[in-house]
Design an enzyme around this catalytic site. Structure first.
Site, PDB file in Angstrom:
ATOM      1  N   GLU A 265       0.797  -1.236   0.000  1.00  0.00           N
ATOM      2  CA  GLU A 265       0.000   0.000   0.000  1.00  0.00           C
ATOM      3  C   GLU A 265       0.831   1.288   0.000  1.00  0.00           C
ATOM      4  O   GLU A 265       0.835   2.046   0.973  1.00  0.00           O
ATOM      5  CB  GLU A 265      -0.999  -0.033   1.172  1.00  0.00           C
ATOM      6  CG  GLU A 265      -1.994  -1.170   0.983  1.00  0.00           C
ATOM      7  CD  GLU A 265      -3.092  -1.266   2.036  1.00  0.00           C
ATOM      8  OE1 GLU A 265      -3.102  -0.468   2.992  1.00  0.00           O
ATOM      9  OE2 GLU A 265      -3.962  -2.157   1.890  1.00  0.00           O
ATOM     10  N   GLU A 370      -4.450  -9.081  -1.044  1.00  0.00           N
ATOM     11  CA  GLU A 370      -4.948  -8.906   0.319  1.00  0.00           C
ATOM     12  C   GLU A 370      -6.445  -8.644   0.348  1.00  0.00           C
ATOM     13  O   GLU A 370      -6.960  -7.867  -0.451  1.00  0.00           O
ATOM     14  CB  GLU A 370      -4.225  -7.747   1.028  1.00  0.00           C
ATOM     15  CG  GLU A 370      -4.513  -7.682   2.531  1.00  0.00           C
ATOM     16  CD  GLU A 370      -3.796  -6.521   3.220  1.00  0.00           C
ATOM     17  OE1 GLU A 370      -2.570  -6.379   3.024  1.00  0.00           O
ATOM     18  OE2 GLU A 370      -4.458  -5.761   3.942  1.00  0.00           O
TER      19      GLU A 370
END
Length: 527
Positions: A265, A370
């Site tokens: 991220e 994820e």
């Protein structure tokens, strides 16, 4: 703990209620049925201990002319096996799903979850027998066929402390690089055990959350910050070498990585006051770091075949991120795929993000790295027995598979009943919840939400065309497996049962029913 309640189980098993303390346990006669417990949500969990766990075992398909079904539902079925006869003629009842095997799409790489520090702590909190049982559920032949394990490179929020492998300031040569006790004593032994149980080599995937604080503009592992200097400079080169050292250290334990992501991220590290480990990259910075530092470092290392996946963030950032990184020939030559997370998926259509990226760059695969339930402030933490969350998983996997994604990775393999440990209290849900005190673990509905795909869609399975004869609430995807057999996964999120038939021109008509709020895998041989 809330008292367990009696639960309605499918009629195909004899129900014996055993009152143990506050809990009503339901055991079914027959092979490894679900021991169902109700915690007051819309469905049940299946309880497992050191000596017993439900499961359908290794799956073999019936001969030509018959088909197998596996059903999980809000009503309490869990991978319940069934058989049917292929018909020569259409029954004309309900909607028809027509298979078009000549329409060929992507091939499956695999499904899995993450061996975070938290997952390892929870698995190891069980007795040896229960640990083994839990690992078998995911990785063994009789389990659900996980073949991908995402491994955080040093700490993340699902750790009990903040650390990297090179916390000595100014160590540009990484002379003091060392794996943590979390790796050596927990994650690595569990990965080796998972590998020993798996019938095929596991595909390990490494993702780093943050560089050491001394390499960063903010001098901290958390919050808004990126690498000091410029791509091509010493900080960026050291950060690339850090990945190489990680691969080398794990290789000493006979664990080799299929892929690395460019970092978890990157958008998080661009956010002011971000609460846990992050490293900010703009797509332009990531492009240049890959082209000048990470790519060349990997190529000249002892692990030159390790795949590199860019993004490792929400699909909201696509196709823009891919255009910047893959549109540059210097970076693109080192990259194999685009990694996506499932958060905020409802804000951006799959077609506009995943579909657009695939059409622009068809030679790069898309991979889900994820997903977890219980992350949103409106619906936080663990919900034992939530069928709604299983439907969220199955819907997301189907949408991804129907938009060229080749694999899907859940987040923590196991958590405790609070959804941790997590040093910043960012508690979420997991398909397996551990109660160490009772030495049991609960398989959530979401475990089966993934199982309907992971157990049947082996590596190399190819998605093929399938279309409905009319408007239907059913969601579905079909695959031809390496042995030529077909697997079709059907999700019914509606509150009524739906009759349908599958037409495979090669074999005939398969009459089926998808009960209300159910997930059904239909599989058959074609020769």
């Amino acid at each position: 703990m809330p008292p367990g309640k009696m639960v309605q189980l499918p009629p195909s098993c004899l129900v014996l209620a055993l009152v143990l303390g506050a809990a009503d346990l339901i055991l079914c006669t027959g092979i490894n049925r679900c021991v169902a417990r109700n915690f007051g949500h819309d469905s049940v969990v299946c309880e497992c201990n050191s000596t017993y766990c439900d499961g359908v075992g290794p799956v073999s398909l019936p001969p030509l002319g018959q088909f197998s079904t596996y059903l999980s539902s809000r009503a309490g079925s869990r991978m319940e096996p069934g058989r049917g006869q292929v018909q020569v003629n259409s029954s004309g009842a309900g909607v028809r799903l027509t298979l078009a095997p000549y329409q060929k799409y992507q091939r499956i790489r695999g499904f899995g979850g993450a061996m975070t520090d938290a997952a390892a702590i929870n698995i190891l909190s069980l007795s040896a027998g229960a640990q083994e049982q839990l690992l078998r559920q995911y990785f063994s032949e009789e389990g659900i066929g996980y073949s991908v394990v995402r491994v955080p490179v040093a700490s993340c929020d699902f750790s009990t402390r903040l650390y990297t492998y090179a916390d000595t300031p100014g160590d540009y040569e990484l002379k003091n690089f060392t794996l943590a006790p979390e790796d050596v004593n927990m994650k690595i032994p569990l990965l080796l055990r998972a590998q020993a149980l798996s019938p095929r080599p596991l595909s390990l995937l490494g993702s780093a959350w943050s560089a050491p604080a001394w390499l960063k503009t903010n001098g901290a592992l958390v919050g808004k910050g990126s690498l000091k200097g410029q791509p091509g400079g010493k900080e960026h080169k050291t950060w690339a070498q850090y990945y190489i050292r990680f691969l080398e250290e794990y290789a000493k334990f006979n664990l080799t990585f299929w892929a690395l992501t460019t970092g978890n991220e990157p958008s998080a590290g661009e956010m002011t006051n971000y609460s846990f480990q992050a490293l900010g990259f703009t797509p332009e910075e990531q492009r240049d770091w890959v082209a000048l530092d990470l790519g060349p470092a990997l190529r000249s290392s002892s692990h030159p075949h390790t795949h590199v996946l860019t993004l490792d963030d929400n699909r909201l950032l696509l196709p823009h991120w891919a255009k910047v990184v893959l549109g540059d020939v210097h970076a693109a030559r080192y990259i194999h795929g685009v990694a996506v997370h499932w958060y905020l998926d409802s804000l951006v259509p799959a077609e506009a993000s995943l579909g657009a990226t695939h059409r622009l760059y068809p030679e790069y695969y898309l991979f889900g790295t994820e997903a977890c339930a219980g992350w949103s402030p409106l619906d936080r933490g663990v919900k034992l027995g939530s069928w709604d969350r299983a439907e969220q998983y199955a819907h997301d996997i189907l949408e991804d598979l129907n938009h060229y994604v080749v694999g899907w990775t859940d987040w923590n393999l196991a958590l405790d009943q609070t959804g941790g440990p997590n040093w910043v209290k960012n508690f979420v849900d997991s398909p397996v919840i551990v109660d160490a005190e009772r030495d049991v673990f609960y398989k959530q509905p979401s475990f089966y939400g993934v199982a309907h795909f992971s157990k049947f869609l082996w590596e190399g399975s190819q998605r093929v065309g399938v279309s409905a004869s009319g408007k239907t609430p059913l969601e579905f995807a079909a695959f031809v497996r390496p042995d030529g057999s077909v697997a079709l996964v059907v999700l019914n999120r509606s509150s009524s049962a739906i009759q349908f038939e599958v037409w495979d021109p090669a074999v005939g008509y398969l009459p089926c029913t998808a009960p209300a709020h159910s997930l059904l895998t239909v599989a058959w041989n074609t020769h």
